[in-house]
Scaffold this motif. Structure first.
Motif, short mmCIF file in Angstrom:
data_model
loop_
_atom_site.label_atom_id
_atom_site.label_comp_id
_atom_site.label_asym_id
_atom_site.label_seq_id
_atom_site.Cartn_x
_atom_site.Cartn_y
_atom_site.Cartn_z
N PRO A 120 0.88 -1.30 -0.20
CA PRO A 120 -0.20 0.14 -0.20
C PRO A 120 0.83 1.31 -0.11
O PRO A 120 0.50 2.25 -0.50
N TYR A 121 2.00 1.15 0.69
CA TYR A 121 2.86 2.43 0.73
C TYR A 121 3.42 2.66 -0.71
O TYR A 121 3.17 3.92 -1.15
N PHE A 122 4.17 1.85 -1.34
CA PHE A 122 4.63 1.95 -2.56
C PHE A 122 3.44 2.09 -3.70
O PHE A 122 3.86 3.14 -4.57
N TYR A 123 2.46 1.67 -3.46
CA TYR A 123 1.18 1.91 -4.49
C TYR A 123 0.98 3.56 -4.19
O TYR A 123 0.69 4.23 -5.28
N SER A 124 0.85 4.15 -3.02
CA SER A 124 0.60 5.48 -2.95
C SER A 124 1.77 6.55 -3.45
O SER A 124 1.51 7.57 -3.87
N PHE B 59 3.32 -4.33 8.39
CA PHE B 59 4.58 -3.49 7.75
C PHE B 59 5.06 -4.34 6.57
O PHE B 59 4.90 -5.49 6.40
N THR B 60 5.73 -3.61 5.72
CA THR B 60 6.61 -4.23 4.62
C THR B 60 8.03 -3.84 5.04
O THR B 60 8.40 -2.70 5.57
N ALA B 61 8.98 -5.01 5.11
CA ALA B 61 10.27 -4.93 5.34
C ALA B 61 11.19 -4.73 3.91
O ALA B 61 11.06 -5.56 3.13
N LEU B 62 12.09 -3.96 4.07
CA LEU B 62 12.94 -3.71 3.09
C LEU B 62 14.27 -4.09 3.34
O LEU B 62 14.77 -3.91 4.50
N LYS B 63 15.12 -5.05 2.32
CA LYS B 63 16.14 -5.74 2.99
C LYS B 63 17.54 -4.66 2.47
O LYS B 63 17.40 -4.41 1.33
N LEU B 64 18.32 -4.43 3.45
CA LEU B 64 19.31 -3.36 3.19
C LEU B 64 20.62 -4.17 3.01
O LEU B 64 20.90 -5.31 3.51
N VAL B 65 21.54 -3.40 2.47
CA VAL B 65 23.01 -3.87 2.22
C VAL B 65 24.06 -2.77 2.63
O VAL B 65 23.78 -1.63 2.38
N SER B 66 24.95 -3.24 3.42
CA SER B 66 26.13 -2.36 3.48
C SER B 66 26.99 -2.16 2.27
O SER B 66 27.45 -2.93 1.72
N VAL B 67 27.30 -0.97 2.19
CA VAL B 67 28.18 -0.29 0.92
C VAL B 67 29.34 -0.73 1.36
O VAL B 67 30.36 -0.52 0.34
N ILE C 88 8.33 -0.53 7.01
CA ILE C 88 7.51 0.85 6.68
C ILE C 88 5.90 0.27 7.07
O ILE C 88 5.61 -0.81 6.59
N TYR C 89 5.44 1.18 7.82
CA TYR C 89 3.99 0.83 8.25
C TYR C 89 3.11 1.83 7.55
O TYR C 89 3.05 3.08 7.87
N PRO C 90 2.37 1.26 6.59
CA PRO C 90 1.45 2.16 5.58
C PRO C 90 0.37 2.67 6.41
O PRO C 90 0.03 3.77 6.05
N ILE C 91 -0.19 1.95 7.31
CA ILE C 91 -1.20 2.58 7.99
C ILE C 91 -0.97 3.68 9.28
O ILE C 91 -1.76 4.59 9.20
#
Length: 380
Positions: free
Chosen positions: A186-190, A213-221, A232-235
């Motif tokens: 929902p968040y990215f849709y918006s 929530f939607t969880a994004l997988k992060l990478v160390s540079v 990310i909690y869209p509500i």
């Protein structure tokens, strides 16, 4: 190897050894009043912040940096590092001078730019006074105080490092029970990038209440390994990291792959903007997650991919009583990064300014994808 015919180092280096032990931390104490005066000019309390700093080149902000006014909270930062300068005598022997270099930044609007303390400049001024025949007070540091301070900083860094390791470990364990996202978030849709789940490693928790929530997988540079999750909690309209996780030097890649040296790389602040950049261009796009992290991300992208053109797409933070942080940060990175670089700033008409539109997804929302593609089009 030193030349045996030139046993004595240059006078300037001897002066530094005698009066400052060629120690950048000694210089911090020696010039503490001068440093404090510079910090005060951007409303930073150096005396209160000093104990939280090490000369490691890392940006320090938040609760570790104290402003002089209530309005400074969360808007001030200090970056301090040990710099060096080499001098050579007539016989070709090289001597390295160490000194502190400190940047003070306040993003409130009436502070137009960061201020710097350059320890080398201060040493040179004192050396000229010394050469003129005037007495220079020799600073005698309290060895116990210095050791205690360094030990406290070391302990603090160890505790912080352990908290980060534990946070990453816990986030990694979450990947075993979170479910891969197979439909639009929902968040990215918006934000106009509903299809980002097709390009990236996204996850969700199986709940129907406000805690979804939607969880994004992060990478160390730095290491190119997993470095935690952003939730990310869209509500609730919140973006959160696990307590203890430091997202500095972490990034979110769209699509979920590492760059190839020589290819173009867009760098933006937010994951949704990185998704929009990839959607419009088909070019790898990287989210630094926050403005203060852009310099960290670009630094390691440049080190690992020296032949790639890096395109900064700044947030146009032109509202409120603070500086345009998004643009200011990107301009600073552009000035201080070698290799092929470009910078893009979205601009808005009065109607959109009233809505405080500022970033790439806002630009596309206001003017459409065709205009967004035109904005991101690069020179050959």
């Amino acid at each position: 190897m030193p030349n045996p015919n030139q046993l004595l180092p240059p006078p300037f280096y001897t002066f530094i050894l005698t009066y400052y032990s060629n120690n950048a931390y000694v210089m911090l104490d020696k010039f503490r009043y001068e440093i404090s005066d510079i910090a005060n000019q951007v409303s930073i309390d150096w005396d209160s912040s000093r104990s939280n700093l090490s000369l490691d080149g890392l940006l320090v902000k938040g609760s570790k940096v104290f402003g002089l006014e209530k309005a400074d909270k969360g808007r001030v930062s200090i970056l301090a590092k040990e710099a060096s300068f080499d001098i050579t005598d007539e016989s070709g022997n090289s001597f390295t001078i160490k000194f502190p270099l400190i940047r003070f930044n306040n993003f409130r609007k009436h502070f137009s730019e960061p201020l710097w303390f350059n320890g080398l400049d201060s040493i040179k001024r004192e050396y000229q006074t010394y050469k003129s025949g005037n007495r220079i007070a020799r600073y005698k540091p309290d060895p116990n105080a210095a050791k205690d301070r360094e030990a406290a900083i070391k302990k603090s860094l160890e505790i912080e490092s352990e908290l980060v390791k534990n946070a990453i470990k816990k986030d990694k364990s979450w990947l075993y029970f979170l479910k891969p996202l197979k439909t639009a978030c929902p968040y990215f849709y918006s934000k106009g990038v509903a299809e980002i789940y097709l390009w990236c490693d996204l996850y969700y928790n199986d709940t129907k209440d406000d805690n979804y929530f939607t969880a994004l997988k992060l990478v160390s540079v730095k290491t190119w390994e997993f470095s935690g999750l952003q939730r990310i909690y869209p509500i609730q309209n919140k973006k959160l990291f696990r307590k203890g996780l430091n997202p500095s030097f972490s990034a979110f890649f769209v699509p979920s792959r590492l760059p190839i040296d020589g290819e173009d790389i867009y760098v933006l602040e937010a994951p949704a903007d990185a998704g929009m950049s990839f959607k419009l261009t088909g070019v790898l796009s990287v989210a630094a997650l926050m403005a203060d992290n852009i310099a960290n991300v670009v630094l390691y992208l440049r080190l690992s991919f020296p032949n790639s053109r890096i395109i900064l797409v700044a947030d146009n933070d032109q509202y409120g009583d603070s500086l345009n942080k998004g643009v200011d940060v990107c301009e600073n990175v552009l000035r201080n990064t070698e290799g092929p670089m470009e910078m893009i700033i979205p601009s808005f008409e009065d109607a959109e300014k009233k809505l405080e539109y500022k970033d790439l997804t806002d630009f596309v929302k206001a003017y459409g994808e065709a205009k967004g593609q035109e904005l991101l089009r690069l020179s050959d």
